[in-house]
Design a protein around this motif. Structure first.
Motif, short mmCIF file in Angstrom:
data_model
loop_
_atom_site.label_atom_id
_atom_site.label_comp_id
_atom_site.label_asym_id
_atom_site.label_seq_id
_atom_site.Cartn_x
_atom_site.Cartn_y
_atom_site.Cartn_z
N LEU A 1 42.44 40.89 49.48
CA LEU A 1 41.51 41.23 48.40
C LEU A 1 40.83 42.58 48.66
O LEU A 1 40.56 43.34 47.74
CB LEU A 1 40.46 40.13 48.25
N LYS A 2 40.56 42.87 49.94
CA LYS A 2 39.97 44.15 50.27
C LYS A 2 40.93 45.29 49.96
O LYS A 2 40.54 46.35 49.45
CB LYS A 2 39.57 44.18 51.74
N ILE B 1 37.01 45.53 39.30
CA ILE B 1 36.55 45.67 40.68
C ILE B 1 35.48 44.64 40.99
O ILE B 1 35.48 44.01 42.07
CB ILE B 1 36.03 47.10 40.91
N LEU C 1 35.34 37.34 43.73
CA LEU C 1 36.33 36.44 44.29
C LEU C 1 36.25 36.42 45.82
O LEU C 1 36.41 35.36 46.44
CB LEU C 1 37.73 36.86 43.84
N GLN C 2 35.99 37.57 46.41
CA GLN C 2 35.81 37.62 47.87
C GLN C 2 34.65 36.74 48.31
O GLN C 2 34.72 36.04 49.33
CB GLN C 2 35.58 39.06 48.32
N SER D 1 35.19 41.76 39.64
CA SER D 1 35.85 40.45 39.74
C SER D 1 36.41 40.22 41.13
O SER D 1 36.31 39.12 41.69
CB SER D 1 36.97 40.35 38.69
N VAL D 2 37.01 41.28 41.71
CA VAL D 2 37.57 41.15 43.06
C VAL D 2 36.47 40.89 44.07
O VAL D 2 36.59 40.03 44.96
CB VAL D 2 38.36 42.42 43.43
N HIS D 3 35.34 41.60 43.95
CA HIS D 3 34.22 41.38 44.86
C HIS D 3 33.68 39.96 44.75
O HIS D 3 33.37 39.32 45.77
CB HIS D 3 33.11 42.39 44.57
N VAL E 1 43.31 45.15 47.66
CA VAL E 1 43.34 45.23 46.20
C VAL E 1 42.12 46.00 45.69
O VAL E 1 42.21 46.82 44.77
CB VAL E 1 43.40 43.82 45.58
N ASP E 2 40.97 45.73 46.30
CA ASP E 2 39.75 46.42 45.91
C ASP E 2 39.88 47.93 46.09
O ASP E 2 39.50 48.72 45.22
CB ASP E 2 38.60 45.87 46.75
#
Length: 409
Positions: free
Chosen positions: A67-68, A125, A131-132, A127-129, A70-71
């Protein structure tokens, strides 16, 4: 009378406009920042590989590390969007016409489009954070999780409001400036459709056709340069004559929005049912809306592209046609095509696919275009019809009807 410009004012204006180049170093700075993110990406990737090889990587760690990565990629995508789109919008045109990797949004980028795309990227972005945080929920405080969710929803709401303000509200403002009553025809209809313009009880109301857009000062020049065989307007088209006809489709197309959306239009029907009239009328609407248009029959397009290929400049010709957001190809199928000509038409359609609009008229449905283009037909019609409005006109020929009426008299 031509307006006389003050030389001092003009010089000052050009000087102020030239200050846009002060922004150029800022975009090169963003390029350097993107290099930093490339370094960060490979550093994180190398750390993940080492942890996996040494057996110290848990499933949660791998998921968080991915995920990082992807971020980092999404932020780099945001950077390239700002670099390319911002430079194109605020500094200087980037000449990528005809390049196979040209972004689909670059040809119509403006400040509103750029802002909406940036807002959408920021939501991704965020959303990714978020999700993390959920993946690592055991090490995330409830306070941080709550505020992360609230901030993410704020980003979503801001993006939705920005998209709304950049779209329907602008269109509503434009409609507010237009004359609410349909504009009168600019000139008398030609002999081919004149007898059908009188009001009749069964005819669809004229209000179904949207009013003509307010033309800018250069609209008439664009109409003359388009090469129309005659000037036609939608208000002159007799909607009662075709036995089968989608009037709602005509109302949608009359707004000329399909050109901005880079969609195609295909009019299909027997000869004399008004296909060319509608194609030209939509072309005139597009000219009035500020777009450059080019009209020619299929035979004329074939000759033009064949000449360009013979001179070794076919790619340059296709790229030059990108300056016209709308091309009209009339009478497809009326003249037989050999394999080489069919290939040229395929190249034209493929080159403009999702990049610019086409209007085509034909006497046969797309399913029978193999009779015209042979083996090239499936690939050609697939690209043409993917983003297209197919309008079928059924009925007798205007010309035959006039001839029959004249003989009866």
């Amino acid at each position: 009378m031509a307006q006389v410009q003050n030389p001092t004012t003009t010089t000052l204006g050009y000087a102020l406009f030239a200050t846009r180049w002060l922004q150029a170093p800022l975009y090169f700075g963003l390029v350097a920042a993107q290099g930093v993110y490339v370094y960060k990406f490979f550093k994180e990737l190398w750390t993940l590989i080492l942890m996996c090889v040494t057996g110290h990587a848990t499933e949660t760690y791998v998921m968080l590390a991915v995920l990082k990565l992807v971020d980092v990629v999404m932020i780099a995508n945001l950077l390239i969007m700002v670099i390319v789109g911002g430079y194109e919008t605020f500094v200087s045109r980037i000449g990528l016409q005809g390049h196979r990797d040209q972004p689909e949004w670059l040809s119509h980028v403006n400040s509103n489009v750029l802002k909406v795309k940036l807002a959408t990227a920021i939501v991704g972005i965020s959303s990714v954070h978020l999700l993390q945080m959920f993946v690592d929920v055991h090490h995330t405080s409830r306070h941080a999780l709550l505020w992360g969710t609230v901030i993410h929803m704020a980003f979503i709401a801001s993006a939705a409001i920005l998209a709304y303000m950049s779209g329907p509200m602008v269109a509503h403002t434009d409609r507010g400036h237009a004359d609410p009553s349909p504009a009168a025809p600019a000139q008398a209809p030609d002999h081919g459709s004149r007898q059908h313009t009188e009001p009749e009880s069964g005819r669809a109301p004229a209000a179904a056709i949207p009013p003509q857009p307010d033309p800018d000062a250069d609209a008439e020049a664009r109409i003359r340069a388009a090469g129309f065989p005659a000037r036609k307007v939608l208000e002159e088209f007799d909607q009662r004559h075709p036995r089968g006809f989608d009037r709602e489709a005509l109302a949608r197309l009359g707004k000329a929005d399909f050109v901005d959306a880079r969609r195609n239009v295909v009019f299909v029907g027997p000869p004399g049912t008004g296909k060319t009239h509608l194609a030209v009328a939509l072309g005139v609407r597009a000219c009035q809306a500020g777009h450059r248009v080019l009209f020619a029959t299929a035979a004329e397009w074939a000759a033009r592209l064949s000449d360009a290929r013979a001179a070794g400049r076919l790619d340059a010709e296709l790229a030059a046609l990108d300056d016209h957001p709308l091309l009209i190809v009339d009478e497809v199928g009326y003249t037989p095509c050999d394999a080489a000509t069919a290939g040229l038409f395929f190249q034209l359609v493929a080159h403009r696919y999702e990049r610019a609009s086409l209007i085509l008229t034909s006497d046969r449905p797309l399913g029978r275009w193999d009779e015209v283009f042979g083996p090239s037909a499936p690939a050609l019609t697939d690209r043409l019809a993917h983003h297209a409005e197919i309008v079928r006109l059924d009925g007798d020929s205007y010309r035959t009807r006039r001839a029959t009426s004249a003989w009866a008299d």
